[in-house]
Design a protein around this motif. Sequence first.
Motif, PDB file in Angstrom:
ATOM      1  N   ASP A  99     -22.593  15.520 -25.044  1.00 60.41           N
ATOM      2  CA  ASP A  99     -23.272  16.824 -24.960  1.00 60.41           C
ATOM      3  C   ASP A  99     -23.053  17.470 -23.589  1.00 60.41           C
ATOM      4  O   ASP A  99     -23.973  18.054 -23.007  1.00 60.41           O
ATOM      5  N   GLY A 100     -21.816  17.364 -23.085  1.00 61.71           N
ATOM      6  CA  GLY A 100     -21.531  17.833 -21.738  1.00 61.71           C
ATOM      7  C   GLY A 100     -21.820  19.306 -21.527  1.00 61.71           C
ATOM      8  O   GLY A 100     -22.393  19.694 -20.511  1.00 61.71           O
ATOM      9  N   ARG A 101     -21.454  20.144 -22.476  1.00 67.95           N
ATOM     10  CA  ARG A 101     -21.668  21.584 -22.310  1.00 67.95           C
ATOM     11  C   ARG A 101     -23.151  21.907 -22.243  1.00 67.95           C
ATOM     12  O   ARG A 101     -23.591  22.676 -21.365  1.00 67.95           O
ATOM     13  N   ALA A 102     -23.926  21.338 -23.165  1.00 67.61           N
ATOM     14  CA  ALA A 102     -25.370  21.596 -23.181  1.00 67.61           C
ATOM     15  C   ALA A 102     -26.033  21.108 -21.896  1.00 67.61           C
ATOM     16  O   ALA A 102     -26.866  21.805 -21.298  1.00 67.61           O
ATOM     17  N   VAL A 103     -25.637  19.917 -21.451  1.00 66.26           N
ATOM     18  CA  VAL A 103     -26.216  19.356 -20.227  1.00 66.26           C
ATOM     19  C   VAL A 103     -25.905  20.246 -19.035  1.00 66.26           C
ATOM     20  O   VAL A 103     -26.775  20.539 -18.204  1.00 66.26           O
ATOM     21  N   GLY A 104     -24.652  20.707 -18.939  1.00 66.31           N
ATOM     22  CA  GLY A 104     -24.267  21.555 -17.816  1.00 66.31           C
ATOM     23  C   GLY A 104     -25.032  22.861 -17.777  1.00 66.31           C
ATOM     24  O   GLY A 104     -25.553  23.260 -16.729  1.00 66.31           O
ATOM     25  N   ILE A 105     -25.119  23.533 -18.914  1.00 63.04           N
ATOM     26  CA  ILE A 105     -25.810  24.832 -18.963  1.00 63.04           C
ATOM     27  C   ILE A 105     -27.296  24.662 -18.677  1.00 63.04           C
ATOM     28  O   ILE A 105     -27.874  25.404 -17.869  1.00 63.04           O
ATOM     29  N   ILE A 106     -27.925  23.687 -19.345  1.00 63.37           N
ATOM     30  CA  ILE A 106     -29.376  23.499 -19.162  1.00 63.37           C
ATOM     31  C   ILE A 106     -29.686  23.084 -17.736  1.00 63.37           C
ATOM     32  O   ILE A 106     -30.678  23.531 -17.143  1.00 63.37           O
ATOM     33  N   ALA A 107     -28.848  22.228 -17.151  1.00 61.86           N
ATOM     34  CA  ALA A 107     -29.082  21.777 -15.778  1.00 61.86           C
ATOM     35  C   ALA A 107     -28.997  22.932 -14.796  1.00 61.86           C
ATOM     36  O   ALA A 107     -29.850  23.075 -13.913  1.00 61.86           O
ATOM     37  N   VAL A 108     -27.984  23.785 -14.955  1.00 60.07           N
ATOM     38  CA  VAL A 108     -27.807  24.894 -14.022  1.00 60.07           C
ATOM     39  C   VAL A 108     -28.933  25.921 -14.177  1.00 60.07           C
ATOM     40  O   VAL A 108     -29.600  26.287 -13.203  1.00 60.07           O
ATOM     41  N   VAL A 109     -29.149  26.374 -15.411  1.00 59.54           N
ATOM     42  CA  VAL A 109     -30.189  27.395 -15.636  1.00 59.54           C
ATOM     43  C   VAL A 109     -31.576  26.818 -15.362  1.00 59.54           C
ATOM     44  O   VAL A 109     -32.417  27.472 -14.728  1.00 59.54           O
ATOM     45  N   GLY A 110     -31.827  25.587 -15.826  1.00 60.36           N
ATOM     46  CA  GLY A 110     -33.151  24.990 -15.685  1.00 60.36           C
ATOM     47  C   GLY A 110     -33.496  24.562 -14.284  1.00 60.36           C
ATOM     48  O   GLY A 110     -34.661  24.255 -14.002  1.00 60.36           O
ATOM     49  N   MET A 111     -32.514  24.518 -13.391  1.00 58.43           N
ATOM     50  CA  MET A 111     -32.794  24.151 -12.004  1.00 58.43           C
ATOM     51  C   MET A 111     -32.659  25.351 -11.067  1.00 58.43           C
ATOM     52  O   MET A 111     -33.531  25.593 -10.229  1.00 58.43           O
ATOM     53  N   VAL A 112     -31.574  26.101 -11.199  1.00 59.56           N
ATOM     54  CA  VAL A 112     -31.318  27.202 -10.276  1.00 59.56           C
ATOM     55  C   VAL A 112     -32.362  28.309 -10.417  1.00 59.56           C
ATOM     56  O   VAL A 112     -32.882  28.823  -9.415  1.00 59.56           O
ATOM     57  N   VAL A 177     -29.668  15.739 -17.893  1.00 58.02           N
ATOM     58  CA  VAL A 177     -30.022  16.896 -17.063  1.00 58.02           C
ATOM     59  C   VAL A 177     -30.857  16.452 -15.866  1.00 58.02           C
ATOM     60  O   VAL A 177     -30.650  16.909 -14.728  1.00 58.02           O
ATOM     61  N   ALA A 178     -31.793  15.539 -16.104  1.00 57.63           N
ATOM     62  CA  ALA A 178     -32.656  15.058 -15.028  1.00 57.63           C
ATOM     63  C   ALA A 178     -31.859  14.374 -13.927  1.00 57.63           C
ATOM     64  O   ALA A 178     -32.176  14.498 -12.740  1.00 57.63           O
ATOM     65  N   VAL A 179     -30.814  13.641 -14.317  1.00 47.27           N
ATOM     66  CA  VAL A 179     -29.958  12.979 -13.328  1.00 47.27           C
ATOM     67  C   VAL A 179     -29.353  14.009 -12.377  1.00 47.27           C
ATOM     68  O   VAL A 179     -29.426  13.871 -11.152  1.00 47.27           O
TER      69      VAL A 179
END
Length: 455
Positions: A99-112, A177-179
Motif C-alpha cells: 500500500d505504498g501509494r496510500a501510505v505516502g499520501i496519508i503520511a504527507v497530508v496527515g503530517m504536513v 504511516v506512523a513509522v
Amino acid sequence: MPDIDLFRLFAGLTLLTACAVLLGRLFGWFRQPPVIGEILGGLLFGPSLFGLIAPEAQAWLFPKTGPASAGLALVYQLGTLLLMFLAGIQMRTVYSRQDGRAVGIIAVVGMVVPFAFGLLLVQLVDLSGAMGEAANETALTLVIACAVAIMSIPVISRIMMDVGIAGTAFARVVLSVAVLEDIVLNVVIAVALGMVDHGKHDTFGAPTLLGVSSGYGSAVYHALVSVGFFGLVAALSSLARRIRATRPRPTGKDRPTGGVPFLLALVLTAAACCLFLGITPMYGAFVVGLAAGRSHCTTAESEPAKAIHSFATGFFIPVYFAVVGLKLDLVHAFAPLYTLLFIAFACTVKATSVYVGARWAGRTRDNALNLAIAMNARGGPGIVLATLAYDAEIINATLFTTLVLSAVVTSLMAGSWLERAVKNGLLPRTDGADAPPSLLSTATRRPEPVEAVTS
C-alpha cells in the motif's frame, strides 16, 4: 547518599512501580491503553491527590531537590532512553512496503497539514502564557506543531491487537504511516530541545566550541546536527551489516551472548554524544533503536531486544510514566476550557487531514474515517513530547497538563471507536496470528491474562 534519602528513594520507587503496574494491568484488562493506568498510578501520589490531602508528607516522600530527587530523576531518564530505544526497534517490525501509494499520501497530508496548522495556531493565538522559563518562542512553536501532528505506534498497535484487526491491511497502513511520521517528528523535536538545551548548558559541548548563537543560527545548527547524526548512525549501521554479511553466522553454542550489554552501551554512548552535540539524548536512543531494528540480529523478536524489553517494561518504563503522573497538577495547573479547546483543535485538524489524505488515496469513506480516528491517537509519543518539553522548560505546567490529557483522551477515543467499528462490521476482524508484535504495548487482554508489557 544519606540513609534517609536512600529510604525515601526506595519507598517512592516501590510505591510508584507497584501502583503503575497494577493500574496498567487493570486498564489493559478492560481493553484500555495501559499507559493511562501507569500515569494514574503516579497521579495518585502527586499534588493532585496525595499532595492535596497531606502536602507535607508528599513533599517529604517526593522532594523536588536533593539526593532522593536526583535518584528518581535518573531512573526517569533511563526509562525515557529505553522507551525511545524500543520505539526505534519497533519501527522495522511494523513497517510494510505494501500500500505504498496510500501510505505516502496519508503520511504527507496527515503530517504536513496538522504541523502547518500548529505553526499557524502560535501565530494567531497569544500563547505566551504557555511558555516555560526557557522563553524560546521558536522552540515553543515547534513543540505545539508536533503536538498537533504526532500519533502513537504503541497505543494504536495495542488497540488493534485487542479488537482483532492487527493483521489486516488497515493496520498495515496505520502503522506504516506512523513509522514515517515518528521519524520526521523526532528530528523536529530534537531541534526544538537542542535550541533551549544550548541556553541551559552553555559551558559544555559543540555549540559552545563552535560559537553557536541563539535564534535562527541555533535552529539551523540543531537541524543540521540532528539530520547529520541520523545519517552517520545509518551509515555506520549499514557498514556493520556489510561486514557481518561477509562472515559466517554463528549458531547454537557459538552464538555470542553479549548482545544486551552491547546494545545498552550503544544507547548510552549515543545519548552522551547527543549531549555533547547539543541535542536531546533521547533522540540518540531512538536513532540507535532504528539502526538496531534494521539489523537481522536485533529485530523486535531477537533475544537481546526481548531481554531489554523485559526489564525496561517491568520497571523503568512504568516508573517513567508514573513520574509523568507525579508531575501533573490538576489542582493548580489545569485549565479545563483551554484544554478542551486545544483537544478539539488538534483532533479536528489531524483527523480531517488524514481523512482527506485517505480519500485522495482512493479509500472508501468508512475506511478513511476509521483511519482518521485511529491516527488521531497520540498516546506514548504525545506524552514523551510533553515531558521532554516540560523538563526543558519550553512549556509551563498548564500546557504540560493539556498535552498529557490530549494524549490520554485521543487514545481512549481511538480505542472506543475502533472497537465499535469492528462490532458493527465496518472493519474486518482477524485472529491476530499474523499481527506484527508490539514491544511497547502493555498489560493484559481479556479474557485470558497475558504477560504485562508497556505502552
